[in-house]
Design a protein around this motif. Structure first.
Motif, PDB file in Angstrom:
ATOM      1  N   GLY B 321       0.799  -1.218   0.000  1.00  0.00           N
ATOM      2  CA  GLY B 321       0.000   0.000   0.000  1.00  0.00           C
ATOM      3  C   GLY B 321       0.828   1.264   0.000  1.00  0.00           C
ATOM      4  O   GLY B 321       0.482   2.237  -0.659  1.00  0.00           O
ATOM      5  N   ARG B 335      -3.302  -9.683   4.644  1.00  0.00           N
ATOM      6  CA  ARG B 335      -4.055  -8.700   5.422  1.00  0.00           C
ATOM      7  C   ARG B 335      -3.936  -7.300   4.837  1.00  0.00           C
ATOM      8  O   ARG B 335      -4.851  -6.498   4.934  1.00  0.00           O
ATOM      9  N   THR B 336      -2.800  -7.001   4.248  1.00  0.00           N
ATOM     10  CA  THR B 336      -2.557  -5.652   3.754  1.00  0.00           C
ATOM     11  C   THR B 336      -2.450  -5.606   2.236  1.00  0.00           C
ATOM     12  O   THR B 336      -1.942  -4.634   1.687  1.00  0.00           O
ATOM     13  N   TYR B 338      -2.755  -4.743  -1.318  1.00  0.00           N
ATOM     14  CA  TYR B 338      -3.275  -3.476  -1.842  1.00  0.00           C
ATOM     15  C   TYR B 338      -4.053  -3.696  -3.139  1.00  0.00           C
ATOM     16  O   TYR B 338      -5.213  -3.378  -3.243  1.00  0.00           O
ATOM     17  N   THR B 389      -8.788  -0.548  -3.694  1.00  0.00           N
ATOM     18  CA  THR B 389      -7.928  -1.686  -3.346  1.00  0.00           C
ATOM     19  C   THR B 389      -8.788  -2.949  -3.363  1.00  0.00           C
ATOM     20  O   THR B 389      -9.995  -2.888  -3.179  1.00  0.00           O
ATOM     21  N   ALA B 391      -9.024  -6.418  -1.507  1.00  0.00           N
ATOM     22  CA  ALA B 391      -8.507  -7.132  -0.331  1.00  0.00           C
ATOM     23  C   ALA B 391      -8.382  -8.628  -0.584  1.00  0.00           C
ATOM     24  O   ALA B 391      -9.098  -9.204  -1.403  1.00  0.00           O
ATOM     25  N   HIS B 400      -6.955  -3.552   8.632  1.00  0.00           N
ATOM     26  CA  HIS B 400      -5.809  -2.687   8.403  1.00  0.00           C
ATOM     27  C   HIS B 400      -6.301  -1.335   7.925  1.00  0.00           C
ATOM     28  O   HIS B 400      -7.205  -1.246   7.117  1.00  0.00           O
ATOM     29  N   ASP B 402      -5.344   0.845   5.918  1.00  0.00           N
ATOM     30  CA  ASP B 402      -5.313   1.230   4.512  1.00  0.00           C
ATOM     31  C   ASP B 402      -6.241   0.394   3.648  1.00  0.00           C
ATOM     32  O   ASP B 402      -6.363   0.653   2.452  1.00  0.00           O
ATOM     33  N   MET B 403      -6.858  -0.626   4.217  1.00  0.00           N
ATOM     34  CA  MET B 403      -7.627  -1.549   3.386  1.00  0.00           C
ATOM     35  C   MET B 403      -9.112  -1.203   3.393  1.00  0.00           C
ATOM     36  O   MET B 403      -9.709  -1.004   4.439  1.00  0.00           O
ATOM     37  N   GLU B 404      -9.681  -1.193   2.212  1.00  0.00           N
ATOM     38  CA  GLU B 404     -11.119  -0.979   2.105  1.00  0.00           C
ATOM     39  C   GLU B 404     -11.849  -2.275   2.441  1.00  0.00           C
ATOM     40  O   GLU B 404     -11.456  -3.350   2.001  1.00  0.00           O
ATOM     41  N   THR B 405     -12.932  -2.141   3.181  1.00  0.00           N
ATOM     42  CA  THR B 405     -13.722  -3.318   3.523  1.00  0.00           C
ATOM     43  C   THR B 405     -15.097  -3.258   2.876  1.00  0.00           C
ATOM     44  O   THR B 405     -15.854  -4.208   2.959  1.00  0.00           O
TER      45      THR B 405
END
Lengths: 669, 669
Positions: B321, B335-336, B338, B389, B391, B400, B402-405
């Protein structure tokens, strides 16, 4: 006895020699404290009988001594790894000197003298002493520049070596009365002082320690150049133009060396934690000796920053392995906690000086926390196995590459073992202090101490079983009845403060109070700056008894510490506890400690050289052999003091336990 | 029909205009492919009816259109966030142009013309077009320098804006035959080509795309300066002296921009993944047009590096990211992850060109993987909700930052929505290609296509229910019997290759083979470069049937990918599956999939616009409400195609499942 008298004189130089500004509080020197306890005395003895000889042996075996011999001969090739390897000899001499005053030992004294001859022979005519260059000045160690001091800021450690030389020389002179090492140090210091200064060559030492060393030489000689140069080295920081002030990389901004800003503009602990601790300690020294209020303002702020945002619950500092440095505020990860042993030692030096400056017990609280937990965890009970880093958790399946999971002998970079060597025998020196008509009792251990207050001798004995028991008995034996104040530190933890900060707190307030009796009669007492102040006309045989509540306390962290959210740690007295695999069915990372769990404390003579363990029933996850079924079971829970972990093989260890689980991470390797 | 003929001419410019070196393989243009399938056609329709209007609406609403109006008036203040916001209009015009040729729409065409007038008015007399400066040249956007091009390398994106203008202009001209946007682009390109070059002003564009855009203008105009300048921009990389070649910081080393080395010395994918993909695609274009073998060597190596070490199992690239960039080899954290949607699109552009260069199906395998998984995951089925992003896992308790859910509407930086807008309607153009006497069938979807081979028309229909069903029926209708080779891509996954690399593999080799019949008779066939080669004198009504084995496959990763050790992912056909919370008792991070689990696949008309789900029984952890008890239960397991996740609210989603558990991480928040 001459030796002891000399020591007393020298460790209280303000009173006896200079009569200038210094710390308002004076140390009762460690030589006046005769321990007979079961906690520290065995460690000091092991340090004397095992660690010091082993350390000298390794200095011989690894070529550190040979480096000096080659420097004397001006031939050969520097045969160890780091240019600062010279300091392992200095630091071991320092530790041995402390130890000699407790355990006179002609053989050891002679051996040290033989080393000092080698050191003397390695010194260049003008005082320069740095084997990594002197052996072959045309091809110095690759960390050193072609010229003297050329790479001092970056890597050479020339002034770092000098600093440890001074510290060793001061201790050796004080312990033995001999000037042989001191004269070498003074000759080197004269060269350094004539080379560096505001109107001379400029450099901020690449690794602090010379500042404290110069102050010690100043206290012995009263030569003002030493103090001035110490102050200069501190003030020089933050003025190098070659950094990038906007860089987040601490090496590029200078923050790694605390060189990013003038020290009086530094209000947050940053960079390499050992360097930082030595700097802040030296700033306290120089502030005391020169009444520099800006230095005090800076280190007061930095101290607040550390204890409210950057110290682990076991007293460790320097959370980040990459750079062995302080992290951001609240950046206290457990899995990668670095916590260098040397940083804990630096923190002890610094906090002791903060106490001498301010007379507040909160500094001794931090010192005690570090000393009993994250510092002595760094040396095994055998005296010859060490941790460089001090882990906060060890879990199977995901060890972090930078974290040590087992003690080892000397490391190639052996700063921590030799630093431990010099710290351990000095511990009695942190127990007492005095100021005018006040005697401060800071640490608790069975002992007999002689304090001279207003030129009158007072013997104080401590009888206790600390840290296992909170019952402390002090017997006062003034030669004649005498008015003075006895100031007994009431540890923060005894007063419902996990550490004097907003970083940690106890989950439940204890209802038990500290109780004090004088000659068996309960007394009311006031607490000033954390000390119970007992004012009396004390007479021979007066007995003061203090009862510190020793219940098991559940510690919780400030919610900003991400890794500790929803978790609890355990403390009893000054000790932080951990669960280790041998006591908990071979694991520790699978334990949860619900709110309802009650703990029992019991002393176990047979375990880990004698220790109080905590037992209870906890919940643990159990994974079956197929890896496809997990259950929770109630199982006996045992915690041991953190300092005692990693003595029974390698396996899991935890300090922070979830109180309940909101999710799981499934680990498949 | 004029429009269609023009398009055919323009998309095969090598043959029709230049007769120079170009790709050895020619695309069968998307306008020749009439989809009637249930997978892509609904998406293209939604793109036309929802995404394109919404995108133009947002360009109006956010001020992107107003920026052009203000630039024309030379007054006001740039009113959006990024200087590259102009490109959202260009990219939407590009997508709308593609779409117009499928869905003629006078209203849309007129609206685009009105926008083009605004664009034209915003262009400066010499061709410069960049609203962020033209609105007020004395106070340009703070990312732009005081002078034109001054900060092109760093932040201004002046050439990036130009590049998207050229791409839009080429598409608009091809779709409509109108020169109104093309002339604006050519005027700007003439300025750019007269400004930059080996003997002119030097810069490596800060964000690649202009290189591909110039190639498109070259193909339309045959003006060699456009090709030369595209080549110059590529060759200019790696020659800027202001970087620190030793820095690990990709911004400081230039690696972020692929500017750390000359491109012919680059053999590993590094830096910002979208920039990288656009560069590698442009290198393929220029290599094809100029026969530059060094470019080919470089992109061949980089491609190998990506598919063996830097691509996620769902086809995403750009793992890190911080810098939206490629990580180290095997750095593919879940988990991260990007996985920018734009990077997946860039990867499609690049792999398509690699196929045109080499004629190997492995590039189309990667394209198919990206297209069906990590690319279309970036746009919701409603056509107006997007992921920037993409995931790899969403777990409660530890999202995280920076991560879109969850999908959202346009982002302030709306590169991905508008990139999707232009990619979706172009998909039919990736289905077929031709070379001499060969017709390549690359993607599978019910459709009717007209190919002209050796000036003879051949109609090919596909009837299938791909990707749900592996039964593919092709009917060939040449005007008259004709000798040619039909090359049908046999997807790597149908041949026991998870992806053509050593990065992923199937845990079990399938015994089912690909079967092919011609007019119902089984045929032996040879496979060349991944294509089943069917040679025949084909006549009207010939039917080729291909059976691709559609069993559920368990994917395992190279053990160097730390996050996937001991885990399994699920694939069926080209689709990677995930478990999402609504189908699995509200969670997904608690599932383990033992080796013994067998899966059933079933098409569900009612779910997620119609999809084949996988069902089975898995083991799941269940934590009770107290957080102090966990058990494992067998529970029904349902997986949906990865592209379809996040349409039913926010919750857990997993792609990789542990096969068994060796440890647990207890999460307490």
């Amino acid at each position: 006895m001459n030796r002891i008298i000399l020591l007393v004189l020298l460790l209280q130089p303000v009173v006896s020699l200079c009569q200038k500004a210094d710390y308002p509080i004076q140390v009762v020197p460690f030589t006046k404290v005769k321990l007979n306890d079961n906690f520290w005395l065995p460690r000091i003895k092991t340090n004397h009988t095992v660690t010091i000889p082993a350390s000298f042996h390794r200095c011989e075996e690894t070529g550190r001594v040979k480096n000096f011999e080659m420097a004397a001969a001006k031939s050969g090739k520097f045969c160890t790894i780091f240019p600062f390897d010279d300091t392992d000899i200095y630091k071991t001499i320092e530790g041995a000197s402390f130890s000699l005053s407790l355990y006179p030992d002609k053989g050891l004294e002679d051996y040290i003298d033989s080393l000092i001859i080698k050191i003397k022979n390695a010194q260049e005519p003008d005082g320069y002493l740095y084997t990594a260059r002197t052996i072959n000045p045309d091809e110095p160690h690759h960390w050193a520049g072609k010229q003297r001091w050329e790479k001092e800021r970056e890597l050479s450690h020339e002034l770092y070596n000098s600093g440890h030389l001074y510290e060793a020389a001061a201790a050796h002179y004080q312990a033995t009365g001999k000037r042989n090492l001191l004269d070498i140090a003074l000759k080197n210091a004269d060269l350094v002082c004539s080379t560096f200064g505001h109107d001379k060559k400029h450099v901020a030492p690449g690794h602090q320690v010379i500042e404290m060393g110069l102050v010690k030489l100043y206290r012995i000689t009263n030569k003002k150049e030493y103090l001035e140069t110490a102050k200069y080295f501190i003030e020089e920081r933050g003025h190098f133009k070659g950094y990038d002030p906007n860089s987040k990389d601490p090496w590029k901004s200078g923050a790694y060396w605390q060189d990013h800003k003038p020290v009086v503009e530094q209000f947050e602990a940053v960079g390499h934690a050992v360097r930082a601790g030595y700097l802040y300690a030296a700033m306290a020294d120089v502030a005391a000796l020169t009444d520099d209020k800006a230095f005090v303002t800076a280190i007061d702020s930095i101290w607040e920053n550390v204890v409210t945002k950057k110290i682990y619950v076991q007293g460790g500092i320097g959370a980040v392995g990459d750079g062995e440095r302080f992290g951001e505020n609240y950046e206290l990860p457990n899995r990668t906690a670095y916590n260098e042993t040397c940083a804990a030692i630096a923190n002890v030096y610094w906090n002791h000086r903060m106490f001498l400056l301010h007379g507040d017990s909160k500094y001794m609280d931090v010192l005690e926390k570090s000393l009993y937990n994250g510092l002595i965890s760094g040396v095994g009970m055998d005296g010859k196995s060490f941790f460089y880093t001090n882990a906060m958790e060890i879990k199977d399946g995901q060890p972090h590459k930078d974290m040590e999971t087992a003690r080892s002998g000397w490391f190639p970079c052996s700063c921590c073992p030799t630093n431990v060597t010099r710290l351990i025998p000095s511990i009695p020196g942190y127990m007492y202090a005095q100021r005018e008509n006040n005697i401060y009792v800071n640490l608790f251990a069975s002992s007999t101490t002689n304090v001279e207050l207003n030129k009158k001798a007072i013997e104080i004995t401590q009888q206790n079983n600390y840290p296992w028991d909170g019952k402390l008995v002090f017997t006062l034996n003034p030669k004649a009845p005498q008015d003075f104040n006895l100031l007994i530190r009431i540890p923060g933890w005894a007063n419902n403060q996990a550490i004097p900060s907003s970083l940690y707190s106890f989950e439940h307030m204890s209802q038990e109070k500290v109780r004090i009796t004088v000659n068996k009669k309960p007394v009311e007492f006031k607490v000033e700056k954390g000390y119970a102040v007992l004012t009396n006309r004390w007479k021979k045989g007066d007995v003061v008894e203090v009862d510190l509540p020793m219940e098991v306390r559940r510690v919780v962290a400030n919610p900003h510490v991400m890794d500790d959210i929803g978790k609890v740690a355990l403390q009893r007295g000054p000790l932080i506890y951990c669960a280790e695999w041998p006591d908990n069915n071979g694991k520790a990372g699978n334990i949860i400690l619900p709110d309802a769990v009650k703990f029992s404390a019991a002393y176990r003579n047979d375990l880990l050289n004698g220790t109080t363990i905590l037992t209870s029933e906890a919940i643990a996850f159990v994974i079956d052999d197929t890896g496809q079924s997990v259950t929770t079971v109630r199982q006996p829970f045992t915690a041991i003091p953190y300092y005692a972990w990693a003595h029974r093989g390698t396996g899991e260890m935890m300090i922070w336990f979830p109180k309940k689980i909101t999710n799981l991470d499934l680990i498949s390797r």
